[in-house]
Design a protein around this motif. Structure first.
Motif, mmCIF file in Angstrom:
data_model
loop_
_atom_site.group_PDB
_atom_site.id
_atom_site.type_symbol
_atom_site.label_atom_id
_atom_site.label_comp_id
_atom_site.label_asym_id
_atom_site.label_seq_id
_atom_site.Cartn_x
_atom_site.Cartn_y
_atom_site.Cartn_z
ATOM 1 N N ASP A 1 2.397 -0.148 -10.899
ATOM 2 C CA ASP A 1 1.145 0.119 -10.223
ATOM 3 C C ASP A 1 1.251 -0.023 -8.893
ATOM 4 O O ASP A 1 0.135 0.221 -7.999
ATOM 5 C CB ASP A 1 0.148 -1.182 -10.650
ATOM 6 C CG ASP A 1 0.621 -2.404 -10.558
ATOM 7 O OD1 ASP A 1 1.930 -2.545 -10.474
ATOM 8 O OD2 ASP A 1 0.017 -3.272 -10.430
ATOM 9 N N GLU A 2 2.290 -0.554 -8.132
ATOM 10 C CA GLU A 2 2.646 -0.707 -6.750
ATOM 11 C C GLU A 2 3.005 0.489 -6.097
ATOM 12 O O GLU A 2 2.710 0.604 -4.782
ATOM 13 C CB GLU A 2 3.564 -1.731 -6.492
ATOM 14 C CG GLU A 2 3.139 -3.123 -7.075
ATOM 15 C CD GLU A 2 2.002 -3.777 -6.397
ATOM 16 O OE1 GLU A 2 1.819 -3.522 -5.454
ATOM 17 O OE2 GLU A 2 1.688 -4.900 -7.041
ATOM 18 N N LEU A 3 3.292 1.660 -6.865
ATOM 19 C CA LEU A 3 3.947 3.039 -6.329
ATOM 20 C C LEU A 3 3.042 3.617 -5.213
ATOM 21 O O LEU A 3 3.660 4.087 -4.270
ATOM 22 C CB LEU A 3 4.601 3.960 -7.301
ATOM 23 C CG LEU A 3 5.687 3.424 -8.215
ATOM 24 C CD1 LEU A 3 6.128 4.424 -9.126
ATOM 25 C CD2 LEU A 3 6.871 3.117 -7.228
ATOM 26 N N PRO A 4 1.883 3.754 -5.391
ATOM 27 C CA PRO A 4 1.193 4.472 -4.452
ATOM 28 C C PRO A 4 1.041 3.952 -3.072
ATOM 29 O O PRO A 4 0.721 4.431 -2.099
ATOM 30 C CB PRO A 4 -0.372 4.436 -4.975
ATOM 31 C CG PRO A 4 -0.175 4.228 -6.480
ATOM 32 C CD PRO A 4 0.959 3.454 -6.826
ATOM 33 N N GLN A 5 1.629 2.543 -3.091
ATOM 34 C CA GLN A 5 1.711 2.046 -1.793
ATOM 35 C C GLN A 5 2.945 2.708 -0.705
ATOM 36 O O GLN A 5 2.840 2.495 0.332
ATOM 37 C CB GLN A 5 1.992 0.614 -1.898
ATOM 38 C CG GLN A 5 0.843 -0.257 -2.341
ATOM 39 C CD GLN A 5 1.267 -1.709 -2.655
ATOM 40 O OE1 GLN A 5 1.856 -2.417 -2.337
ATOM 41 N NE2 GLN A 5 0.450 -2.005 -4.155
ATOM 42 N N LEU A 6 3.452 3.454 -1.238
ATOM 43 C CA LEU A 6 4.535 4.300 -0.725
ATOM 44 C C LEU A 6 3.838 5.407 0.305
ATOM 45 O O LEU A 6 4.099 5.657 1.497
ATOM 46 C CB LEU A 6 5.439 5.234 -1.434
ATOM 47 C CG LEU A 6 6.327 4.324 -2.351
ATOM 48 C CD1 LEU A 6 7.214 5.226 -3.649
ATOM 49 C CD2 LEU A 6 7.484 3.692 -1.591
ATOM 50 N N PHE A 7 2.368 5.716 0.122
ATOM 51 C CA PHE A 7 1.588 6.444 0.828
ATOM 52 C C PHE A 7 1.193 5.609 1.844
ATOM 53 O O PHE A 7 0.934 5.836 3.060
ATOM 54 C CB PHE A 7 0.782 7.254 0.106
ATOM 55 C CG PHE A 7 1.116 7.934 -0.859
ATOM 56 C CD1 PHE A 7 1.446 9.556 -0.249
ATOM 57 C CD2 PHE A 7 1.120 8.026 -2.447
ATOM 58 C CE1 PHE A 7 1.941 10.571 -1.208
ATOM 59 C CE2 PHE A 7 1.322 8.991 -3.320
ATOM 60 C CZ PHE A 7 1.976 10.170 -2.472
ATOM 61 N N ASN A 8 0.912 4.451 1.542
ATOM 62 C CA ASN A 8 0.409 3.457 2.887
ATOM 63 C C ASN A 8 1.558 3.425 3.693
ATOM 64 O O ASN A 8 1.098 3.130 5.009
ATOM 65 C CB ASN A 8 0.214 1.952 2.238
ATOM 66 C CG ASN A 8 -1.338 1.851 1.565
ATOM 67 O OD1 ASN A 8 -1.220 1.444 0.286
ATOM 68 N ND2 ASN A 8 -2.320 2.276 2.101
ATOM 69 N N ILE A 9 2.779 3.265 3.194
ATOM 70 C CA ILE A 9 4.102 3.290 4.152
ATOM 71 C C ILE A 9 4.223 4.313 5.014
ATOM 72 O O ILE A 9 4.343 4.100 6.214
ATOM 73 C CB ILE A 9 5.067 2.794 3.338
ATOM 74 C CG1 ILE A 9 5.161 1.391 2.656
ATOM 75 C CG2 ILE A 9 6.497 2.811 4.360
ATOM 76 C CD1 ILE A 9 6.187 1.171 1.698
ATOM 77 N N LEU A 10 3.952 5.517 4.556
ATOM 78 C CA LEU A 10 4.182 6.628 5.300
ATOM 79 C C LEU A 10 3.004 6.917 6.384
ATOM 80 O O LEU A 10 3.200 7.252 7.399
ATOM 81 C CB LEU A 10 3.910 7.892 4.236
ATOM 82 C CG LEU A 10 5.189 8.308 3.365
ATOM 83 C CD1 LEU A 10 4.789 9.581 2.829
ATOM 84 C CD2 LEU A 10 6.234 8.761 4.452
ATOM 85 N N LYS A 11 1.817 6.331 6.124
ATOM 86 C CA LYS A 11 0.524 6.228 6.654
ATOM 87 C C LYS A 11 0.752 5.414 7.924
ATOM 88 O O LYS A 11 0.308 5.520 9.185
ATOM 89 C CB LYS A 11 -0.562 6.085 6.034
ATOM 90 C CG LYS A 11 -1.678 6.210 6.848
ATOM 91 C CD LYS A 11 -2.955 5.981 5.998
ATOM 92 C CE LYS A 11 -4.221 6.071 7.012
ATOM 93 N NZ LYS A 11 -5.582 5.886 6.307
ATOM 94 N N ILE B 1 9.816 8.370 1.621
ATOM 95 C CA ILE B 1 10.136 9.795 1.297
ATOM 96 C C ILE B 1 11.086 9.998 0.097
ATOM 97 O O ILE B 1 10.911 10.717 -0.900
ATOM 98 C CB ILE B 1 10.515 10.840 2.614
ATOM 99 C CG1 ILE B 1 9.452 10.869 3.646
ATOM 100 C CG2 ILE B 1 11.036 12.212 2.159
ATOM 101 C CD1 ILE B 1 9.949 11.489 4.712
ATOM 102 N N ILE B 2 12.047 9.423 0.338
ATOM 103 C CA ILE B 2 13.101 9.316 -0.861
ATOM 104 C C ILE B 2 12.793 8.745 -2.177
ATOM 105 O O ILE B 2 12.744 9.231 -3.309
ATOM 106 C CB ILE B 2 14.339 8.395 -0.392
ATOM 107 C CG1 ILE B 2 15.098 9.292 0.784
ATOM 108 C CG2 ILE B 2 15.295 8.313 -1.400
ATOM 109 C CD1 ILE B 2 16.266 8.380 1.329
ATOM 110 N N ALA B 3 11.899 7.674 -1.912
ATOM 111 C CA ALA B 3 11.269 6.884 -3.195
ATOM 112 C C ALA B 3 10.406 7.656 -3.867
ATOM 113 O O ALA B 3 10.375 7.913 -5.084
ATOM 114 C CB ALA B 3 10.843 5.682 -2.675
ATOM 115 N N LEU B 4 9.312 8.398 -3.093
ATOM 116 C CA LEU B 4 8.646 9.335 -3.357
ATOM 117 C C LEU B 4 9.054 10.562 -4.212
ATOM 118 O O LEU B 4 8.490 10.971 -5.346
ATOM 119 C CB LEU B 4 7.448 9.885 -2.541
ATOM 120 C CG LEU B 4 6.536 8.872 -1.987
ATOM 121 C CD1 LEU B 4 5.771 9.591 -0.834
ATOM 122 C CD2 LEU B 4 5.385 8.673 -3.037
#
Length: 399
Positions: A302-312, A150-153
């Motif tokens: 390019d790896e940043l969208p994986q933050l959504f993988n982490i939230l999920k 959340i903080i990173a996003l």
């Protein structure tokens, strides 16, 4: 503390178990004695049973008896090898895990320690009766992942917006690229990245590979016109055409002889073509990668969208890198299972270790580090990996 019981009659196994540090092992020869040894009046006391494989029908009967009499046991089958059919039968009877019957003292101790560290999870009465070892993310790790993501996003939201706009302006296609990856417990999920390649990436690669292949073909034709020697292509020494070889080959087949090998020119050409094709996957000026793609890869944007993988919950901040399906299929043997007893991660142990080695690390070394993380991960190890990752954030080469 978890108790350890051995059911079997192999003197070598008994001897190795005697040297397990800090463990008092009970030795039994029949399943009724083993069940009695696992009986306890102490609340929440659990037992690991090392069961020496014997005749299958007798084993199934014994395992069913042990499971019926003792709810708080974890049975490890000591075996040489199992067919897929036999493995299924033993799993359904109640076996929790398997281990090579010639496992060393270190391997036995690591297995005991691994189970002890996850005692609350593995002996949960709410879990299905017949189950193999499965990973369940600890509460501390999940809480940290959610807060971090959340903080990173929030902090990187401007980068997200600018990157998405840049990708759409440069080339057609979706901003986010999805690929199937394998995480903890061999679970398949959609792995998210910013798209860094053109939509027609494969066509571009084939075109360049074709040009390189044509150049190589011209080199080969020139080489054939030189009857006694060929240029050194870096395969072990100067090569020459051999007319007096005693190998069984076709009359029109040309053999290339080096200092320590003999290979037909046809096979050599195939190998070189594969090297050329594979080289384009990692070359600096990969024709498939966009200009924006090169930039976001260099800085790991390019790896940043994986933050959504982490939230999920598909991934964790720190863990083992999620593998493509074809790679995960190669790691389904018992010795590799521990690699998937940890979450998939945005960063991990081998990533920081590899950067410390200047990017020089074999696939086997990576696998062993993944297994090590799966067996030993804890909060402080995660913090150490994360700390080292921040200092190696800017990559020297595309990965």
């Amino acid at each position: 503390m978890i108790g350890v019981v051995y059911l079997g009659s192999n003197p070598k196994t008994e001897e190795r178990l005697r040297y397990i540090p800090g463990r008092l092992v009970q030795y039994t020869r029949n399943y009724k004695d083993a069940a009695s040894a696992c009986s306890t009046h102490v609340r929440n006391e659990h037992f690991i049973v090392f069961y020496e494989q014997g005749e299958q029908d007798a084993d199934i009967n014994a395992i069913n008896y042990l499971k019926k009499k003792n709810k708080h046991i974890y049975i490890i089958l000591l075996t040489k090898e199992l067919t897929a059919e036999n493995r299924s039968v033993y799993q359904k009877s109640g076996i929790n895990d398997t281990l090579d019957c010639n496992a060393s003292i270190t391997e036995l101790n690591k297995k005991i320690q691994f189970i002890s560290d996850r005692e609350n999870m593995l002996f949960d009465d709410q879990q299905p009766k017949y189950r193999m070892l499965r990973f369940k993310i600890p509460l501390w790790k999940r809480v940290f992942d959610v807060l971090f993501a959340i903080i990173a996003l929030i902090l990187t939201s401007p980068i997200f917006i600018l990157t998405a706009i840049a990708i759409r302006l440069e080339s057609k296609g979706p901003v986010i690229f999805k690929s199937k990856r394998v995480g903890a417990n061999y679970t398949i999920f959609n792995f998210l990245k910013f798209r860094s390649m053109y939509q027609d990436a494969e066509e571009r690669l084939k075109e360049v590979a074709k040009e390189a292949g044509n150049q190589y073909a011209e080199m080969s034709k020139k080489a054939e016109k030189t009857p006694m020697s060929m240029p050194d292509f870096g395969m072990g020494g100067n090569m020459m055409i051999s007319d007096d070889t005693d190998m069984m080959i076709a009359d029109d087949e040309v053999m290339l002889v080096g200092d320590d090998f003999v290979i037909s020119e046809t096979d050599y050409s195939k190998e070189k073509k594969e090297e050329i094709d594979n080289a384009f996957v990692k070359i600096e000026n990969d024709p498939r990668v966009t200009k924006v793609g090169k930039f976001i890869r260099k800085f790991s944007i390019d790896e940043l969208p994986q933050l959504f993988n982490i939230l999920k919950g598909d991934m964790s901040v720190v863990g083992n890198r999620p593998l493509p399906l074809y790679e995960a299929e190669k790691l389904t043997i018992d010795t590799s299972i521990d690699r998937f007893m940890a979450p998939a991660g945005l960063t991990g142990l081998w990533q920081v270790e590899e950067r410390g080695k200047g990017g020089m690390m074999s696939a086997e070394e990576r696998k062993q580090l993944d297994i090590k993380y799966g067996q030993t991960y804890n909060f402080w190890l995660d913090m150490k990996i994360l700390f080292r990752t921040f200092f190696a954030f800017v990559q020297k080469e595309n990965v």
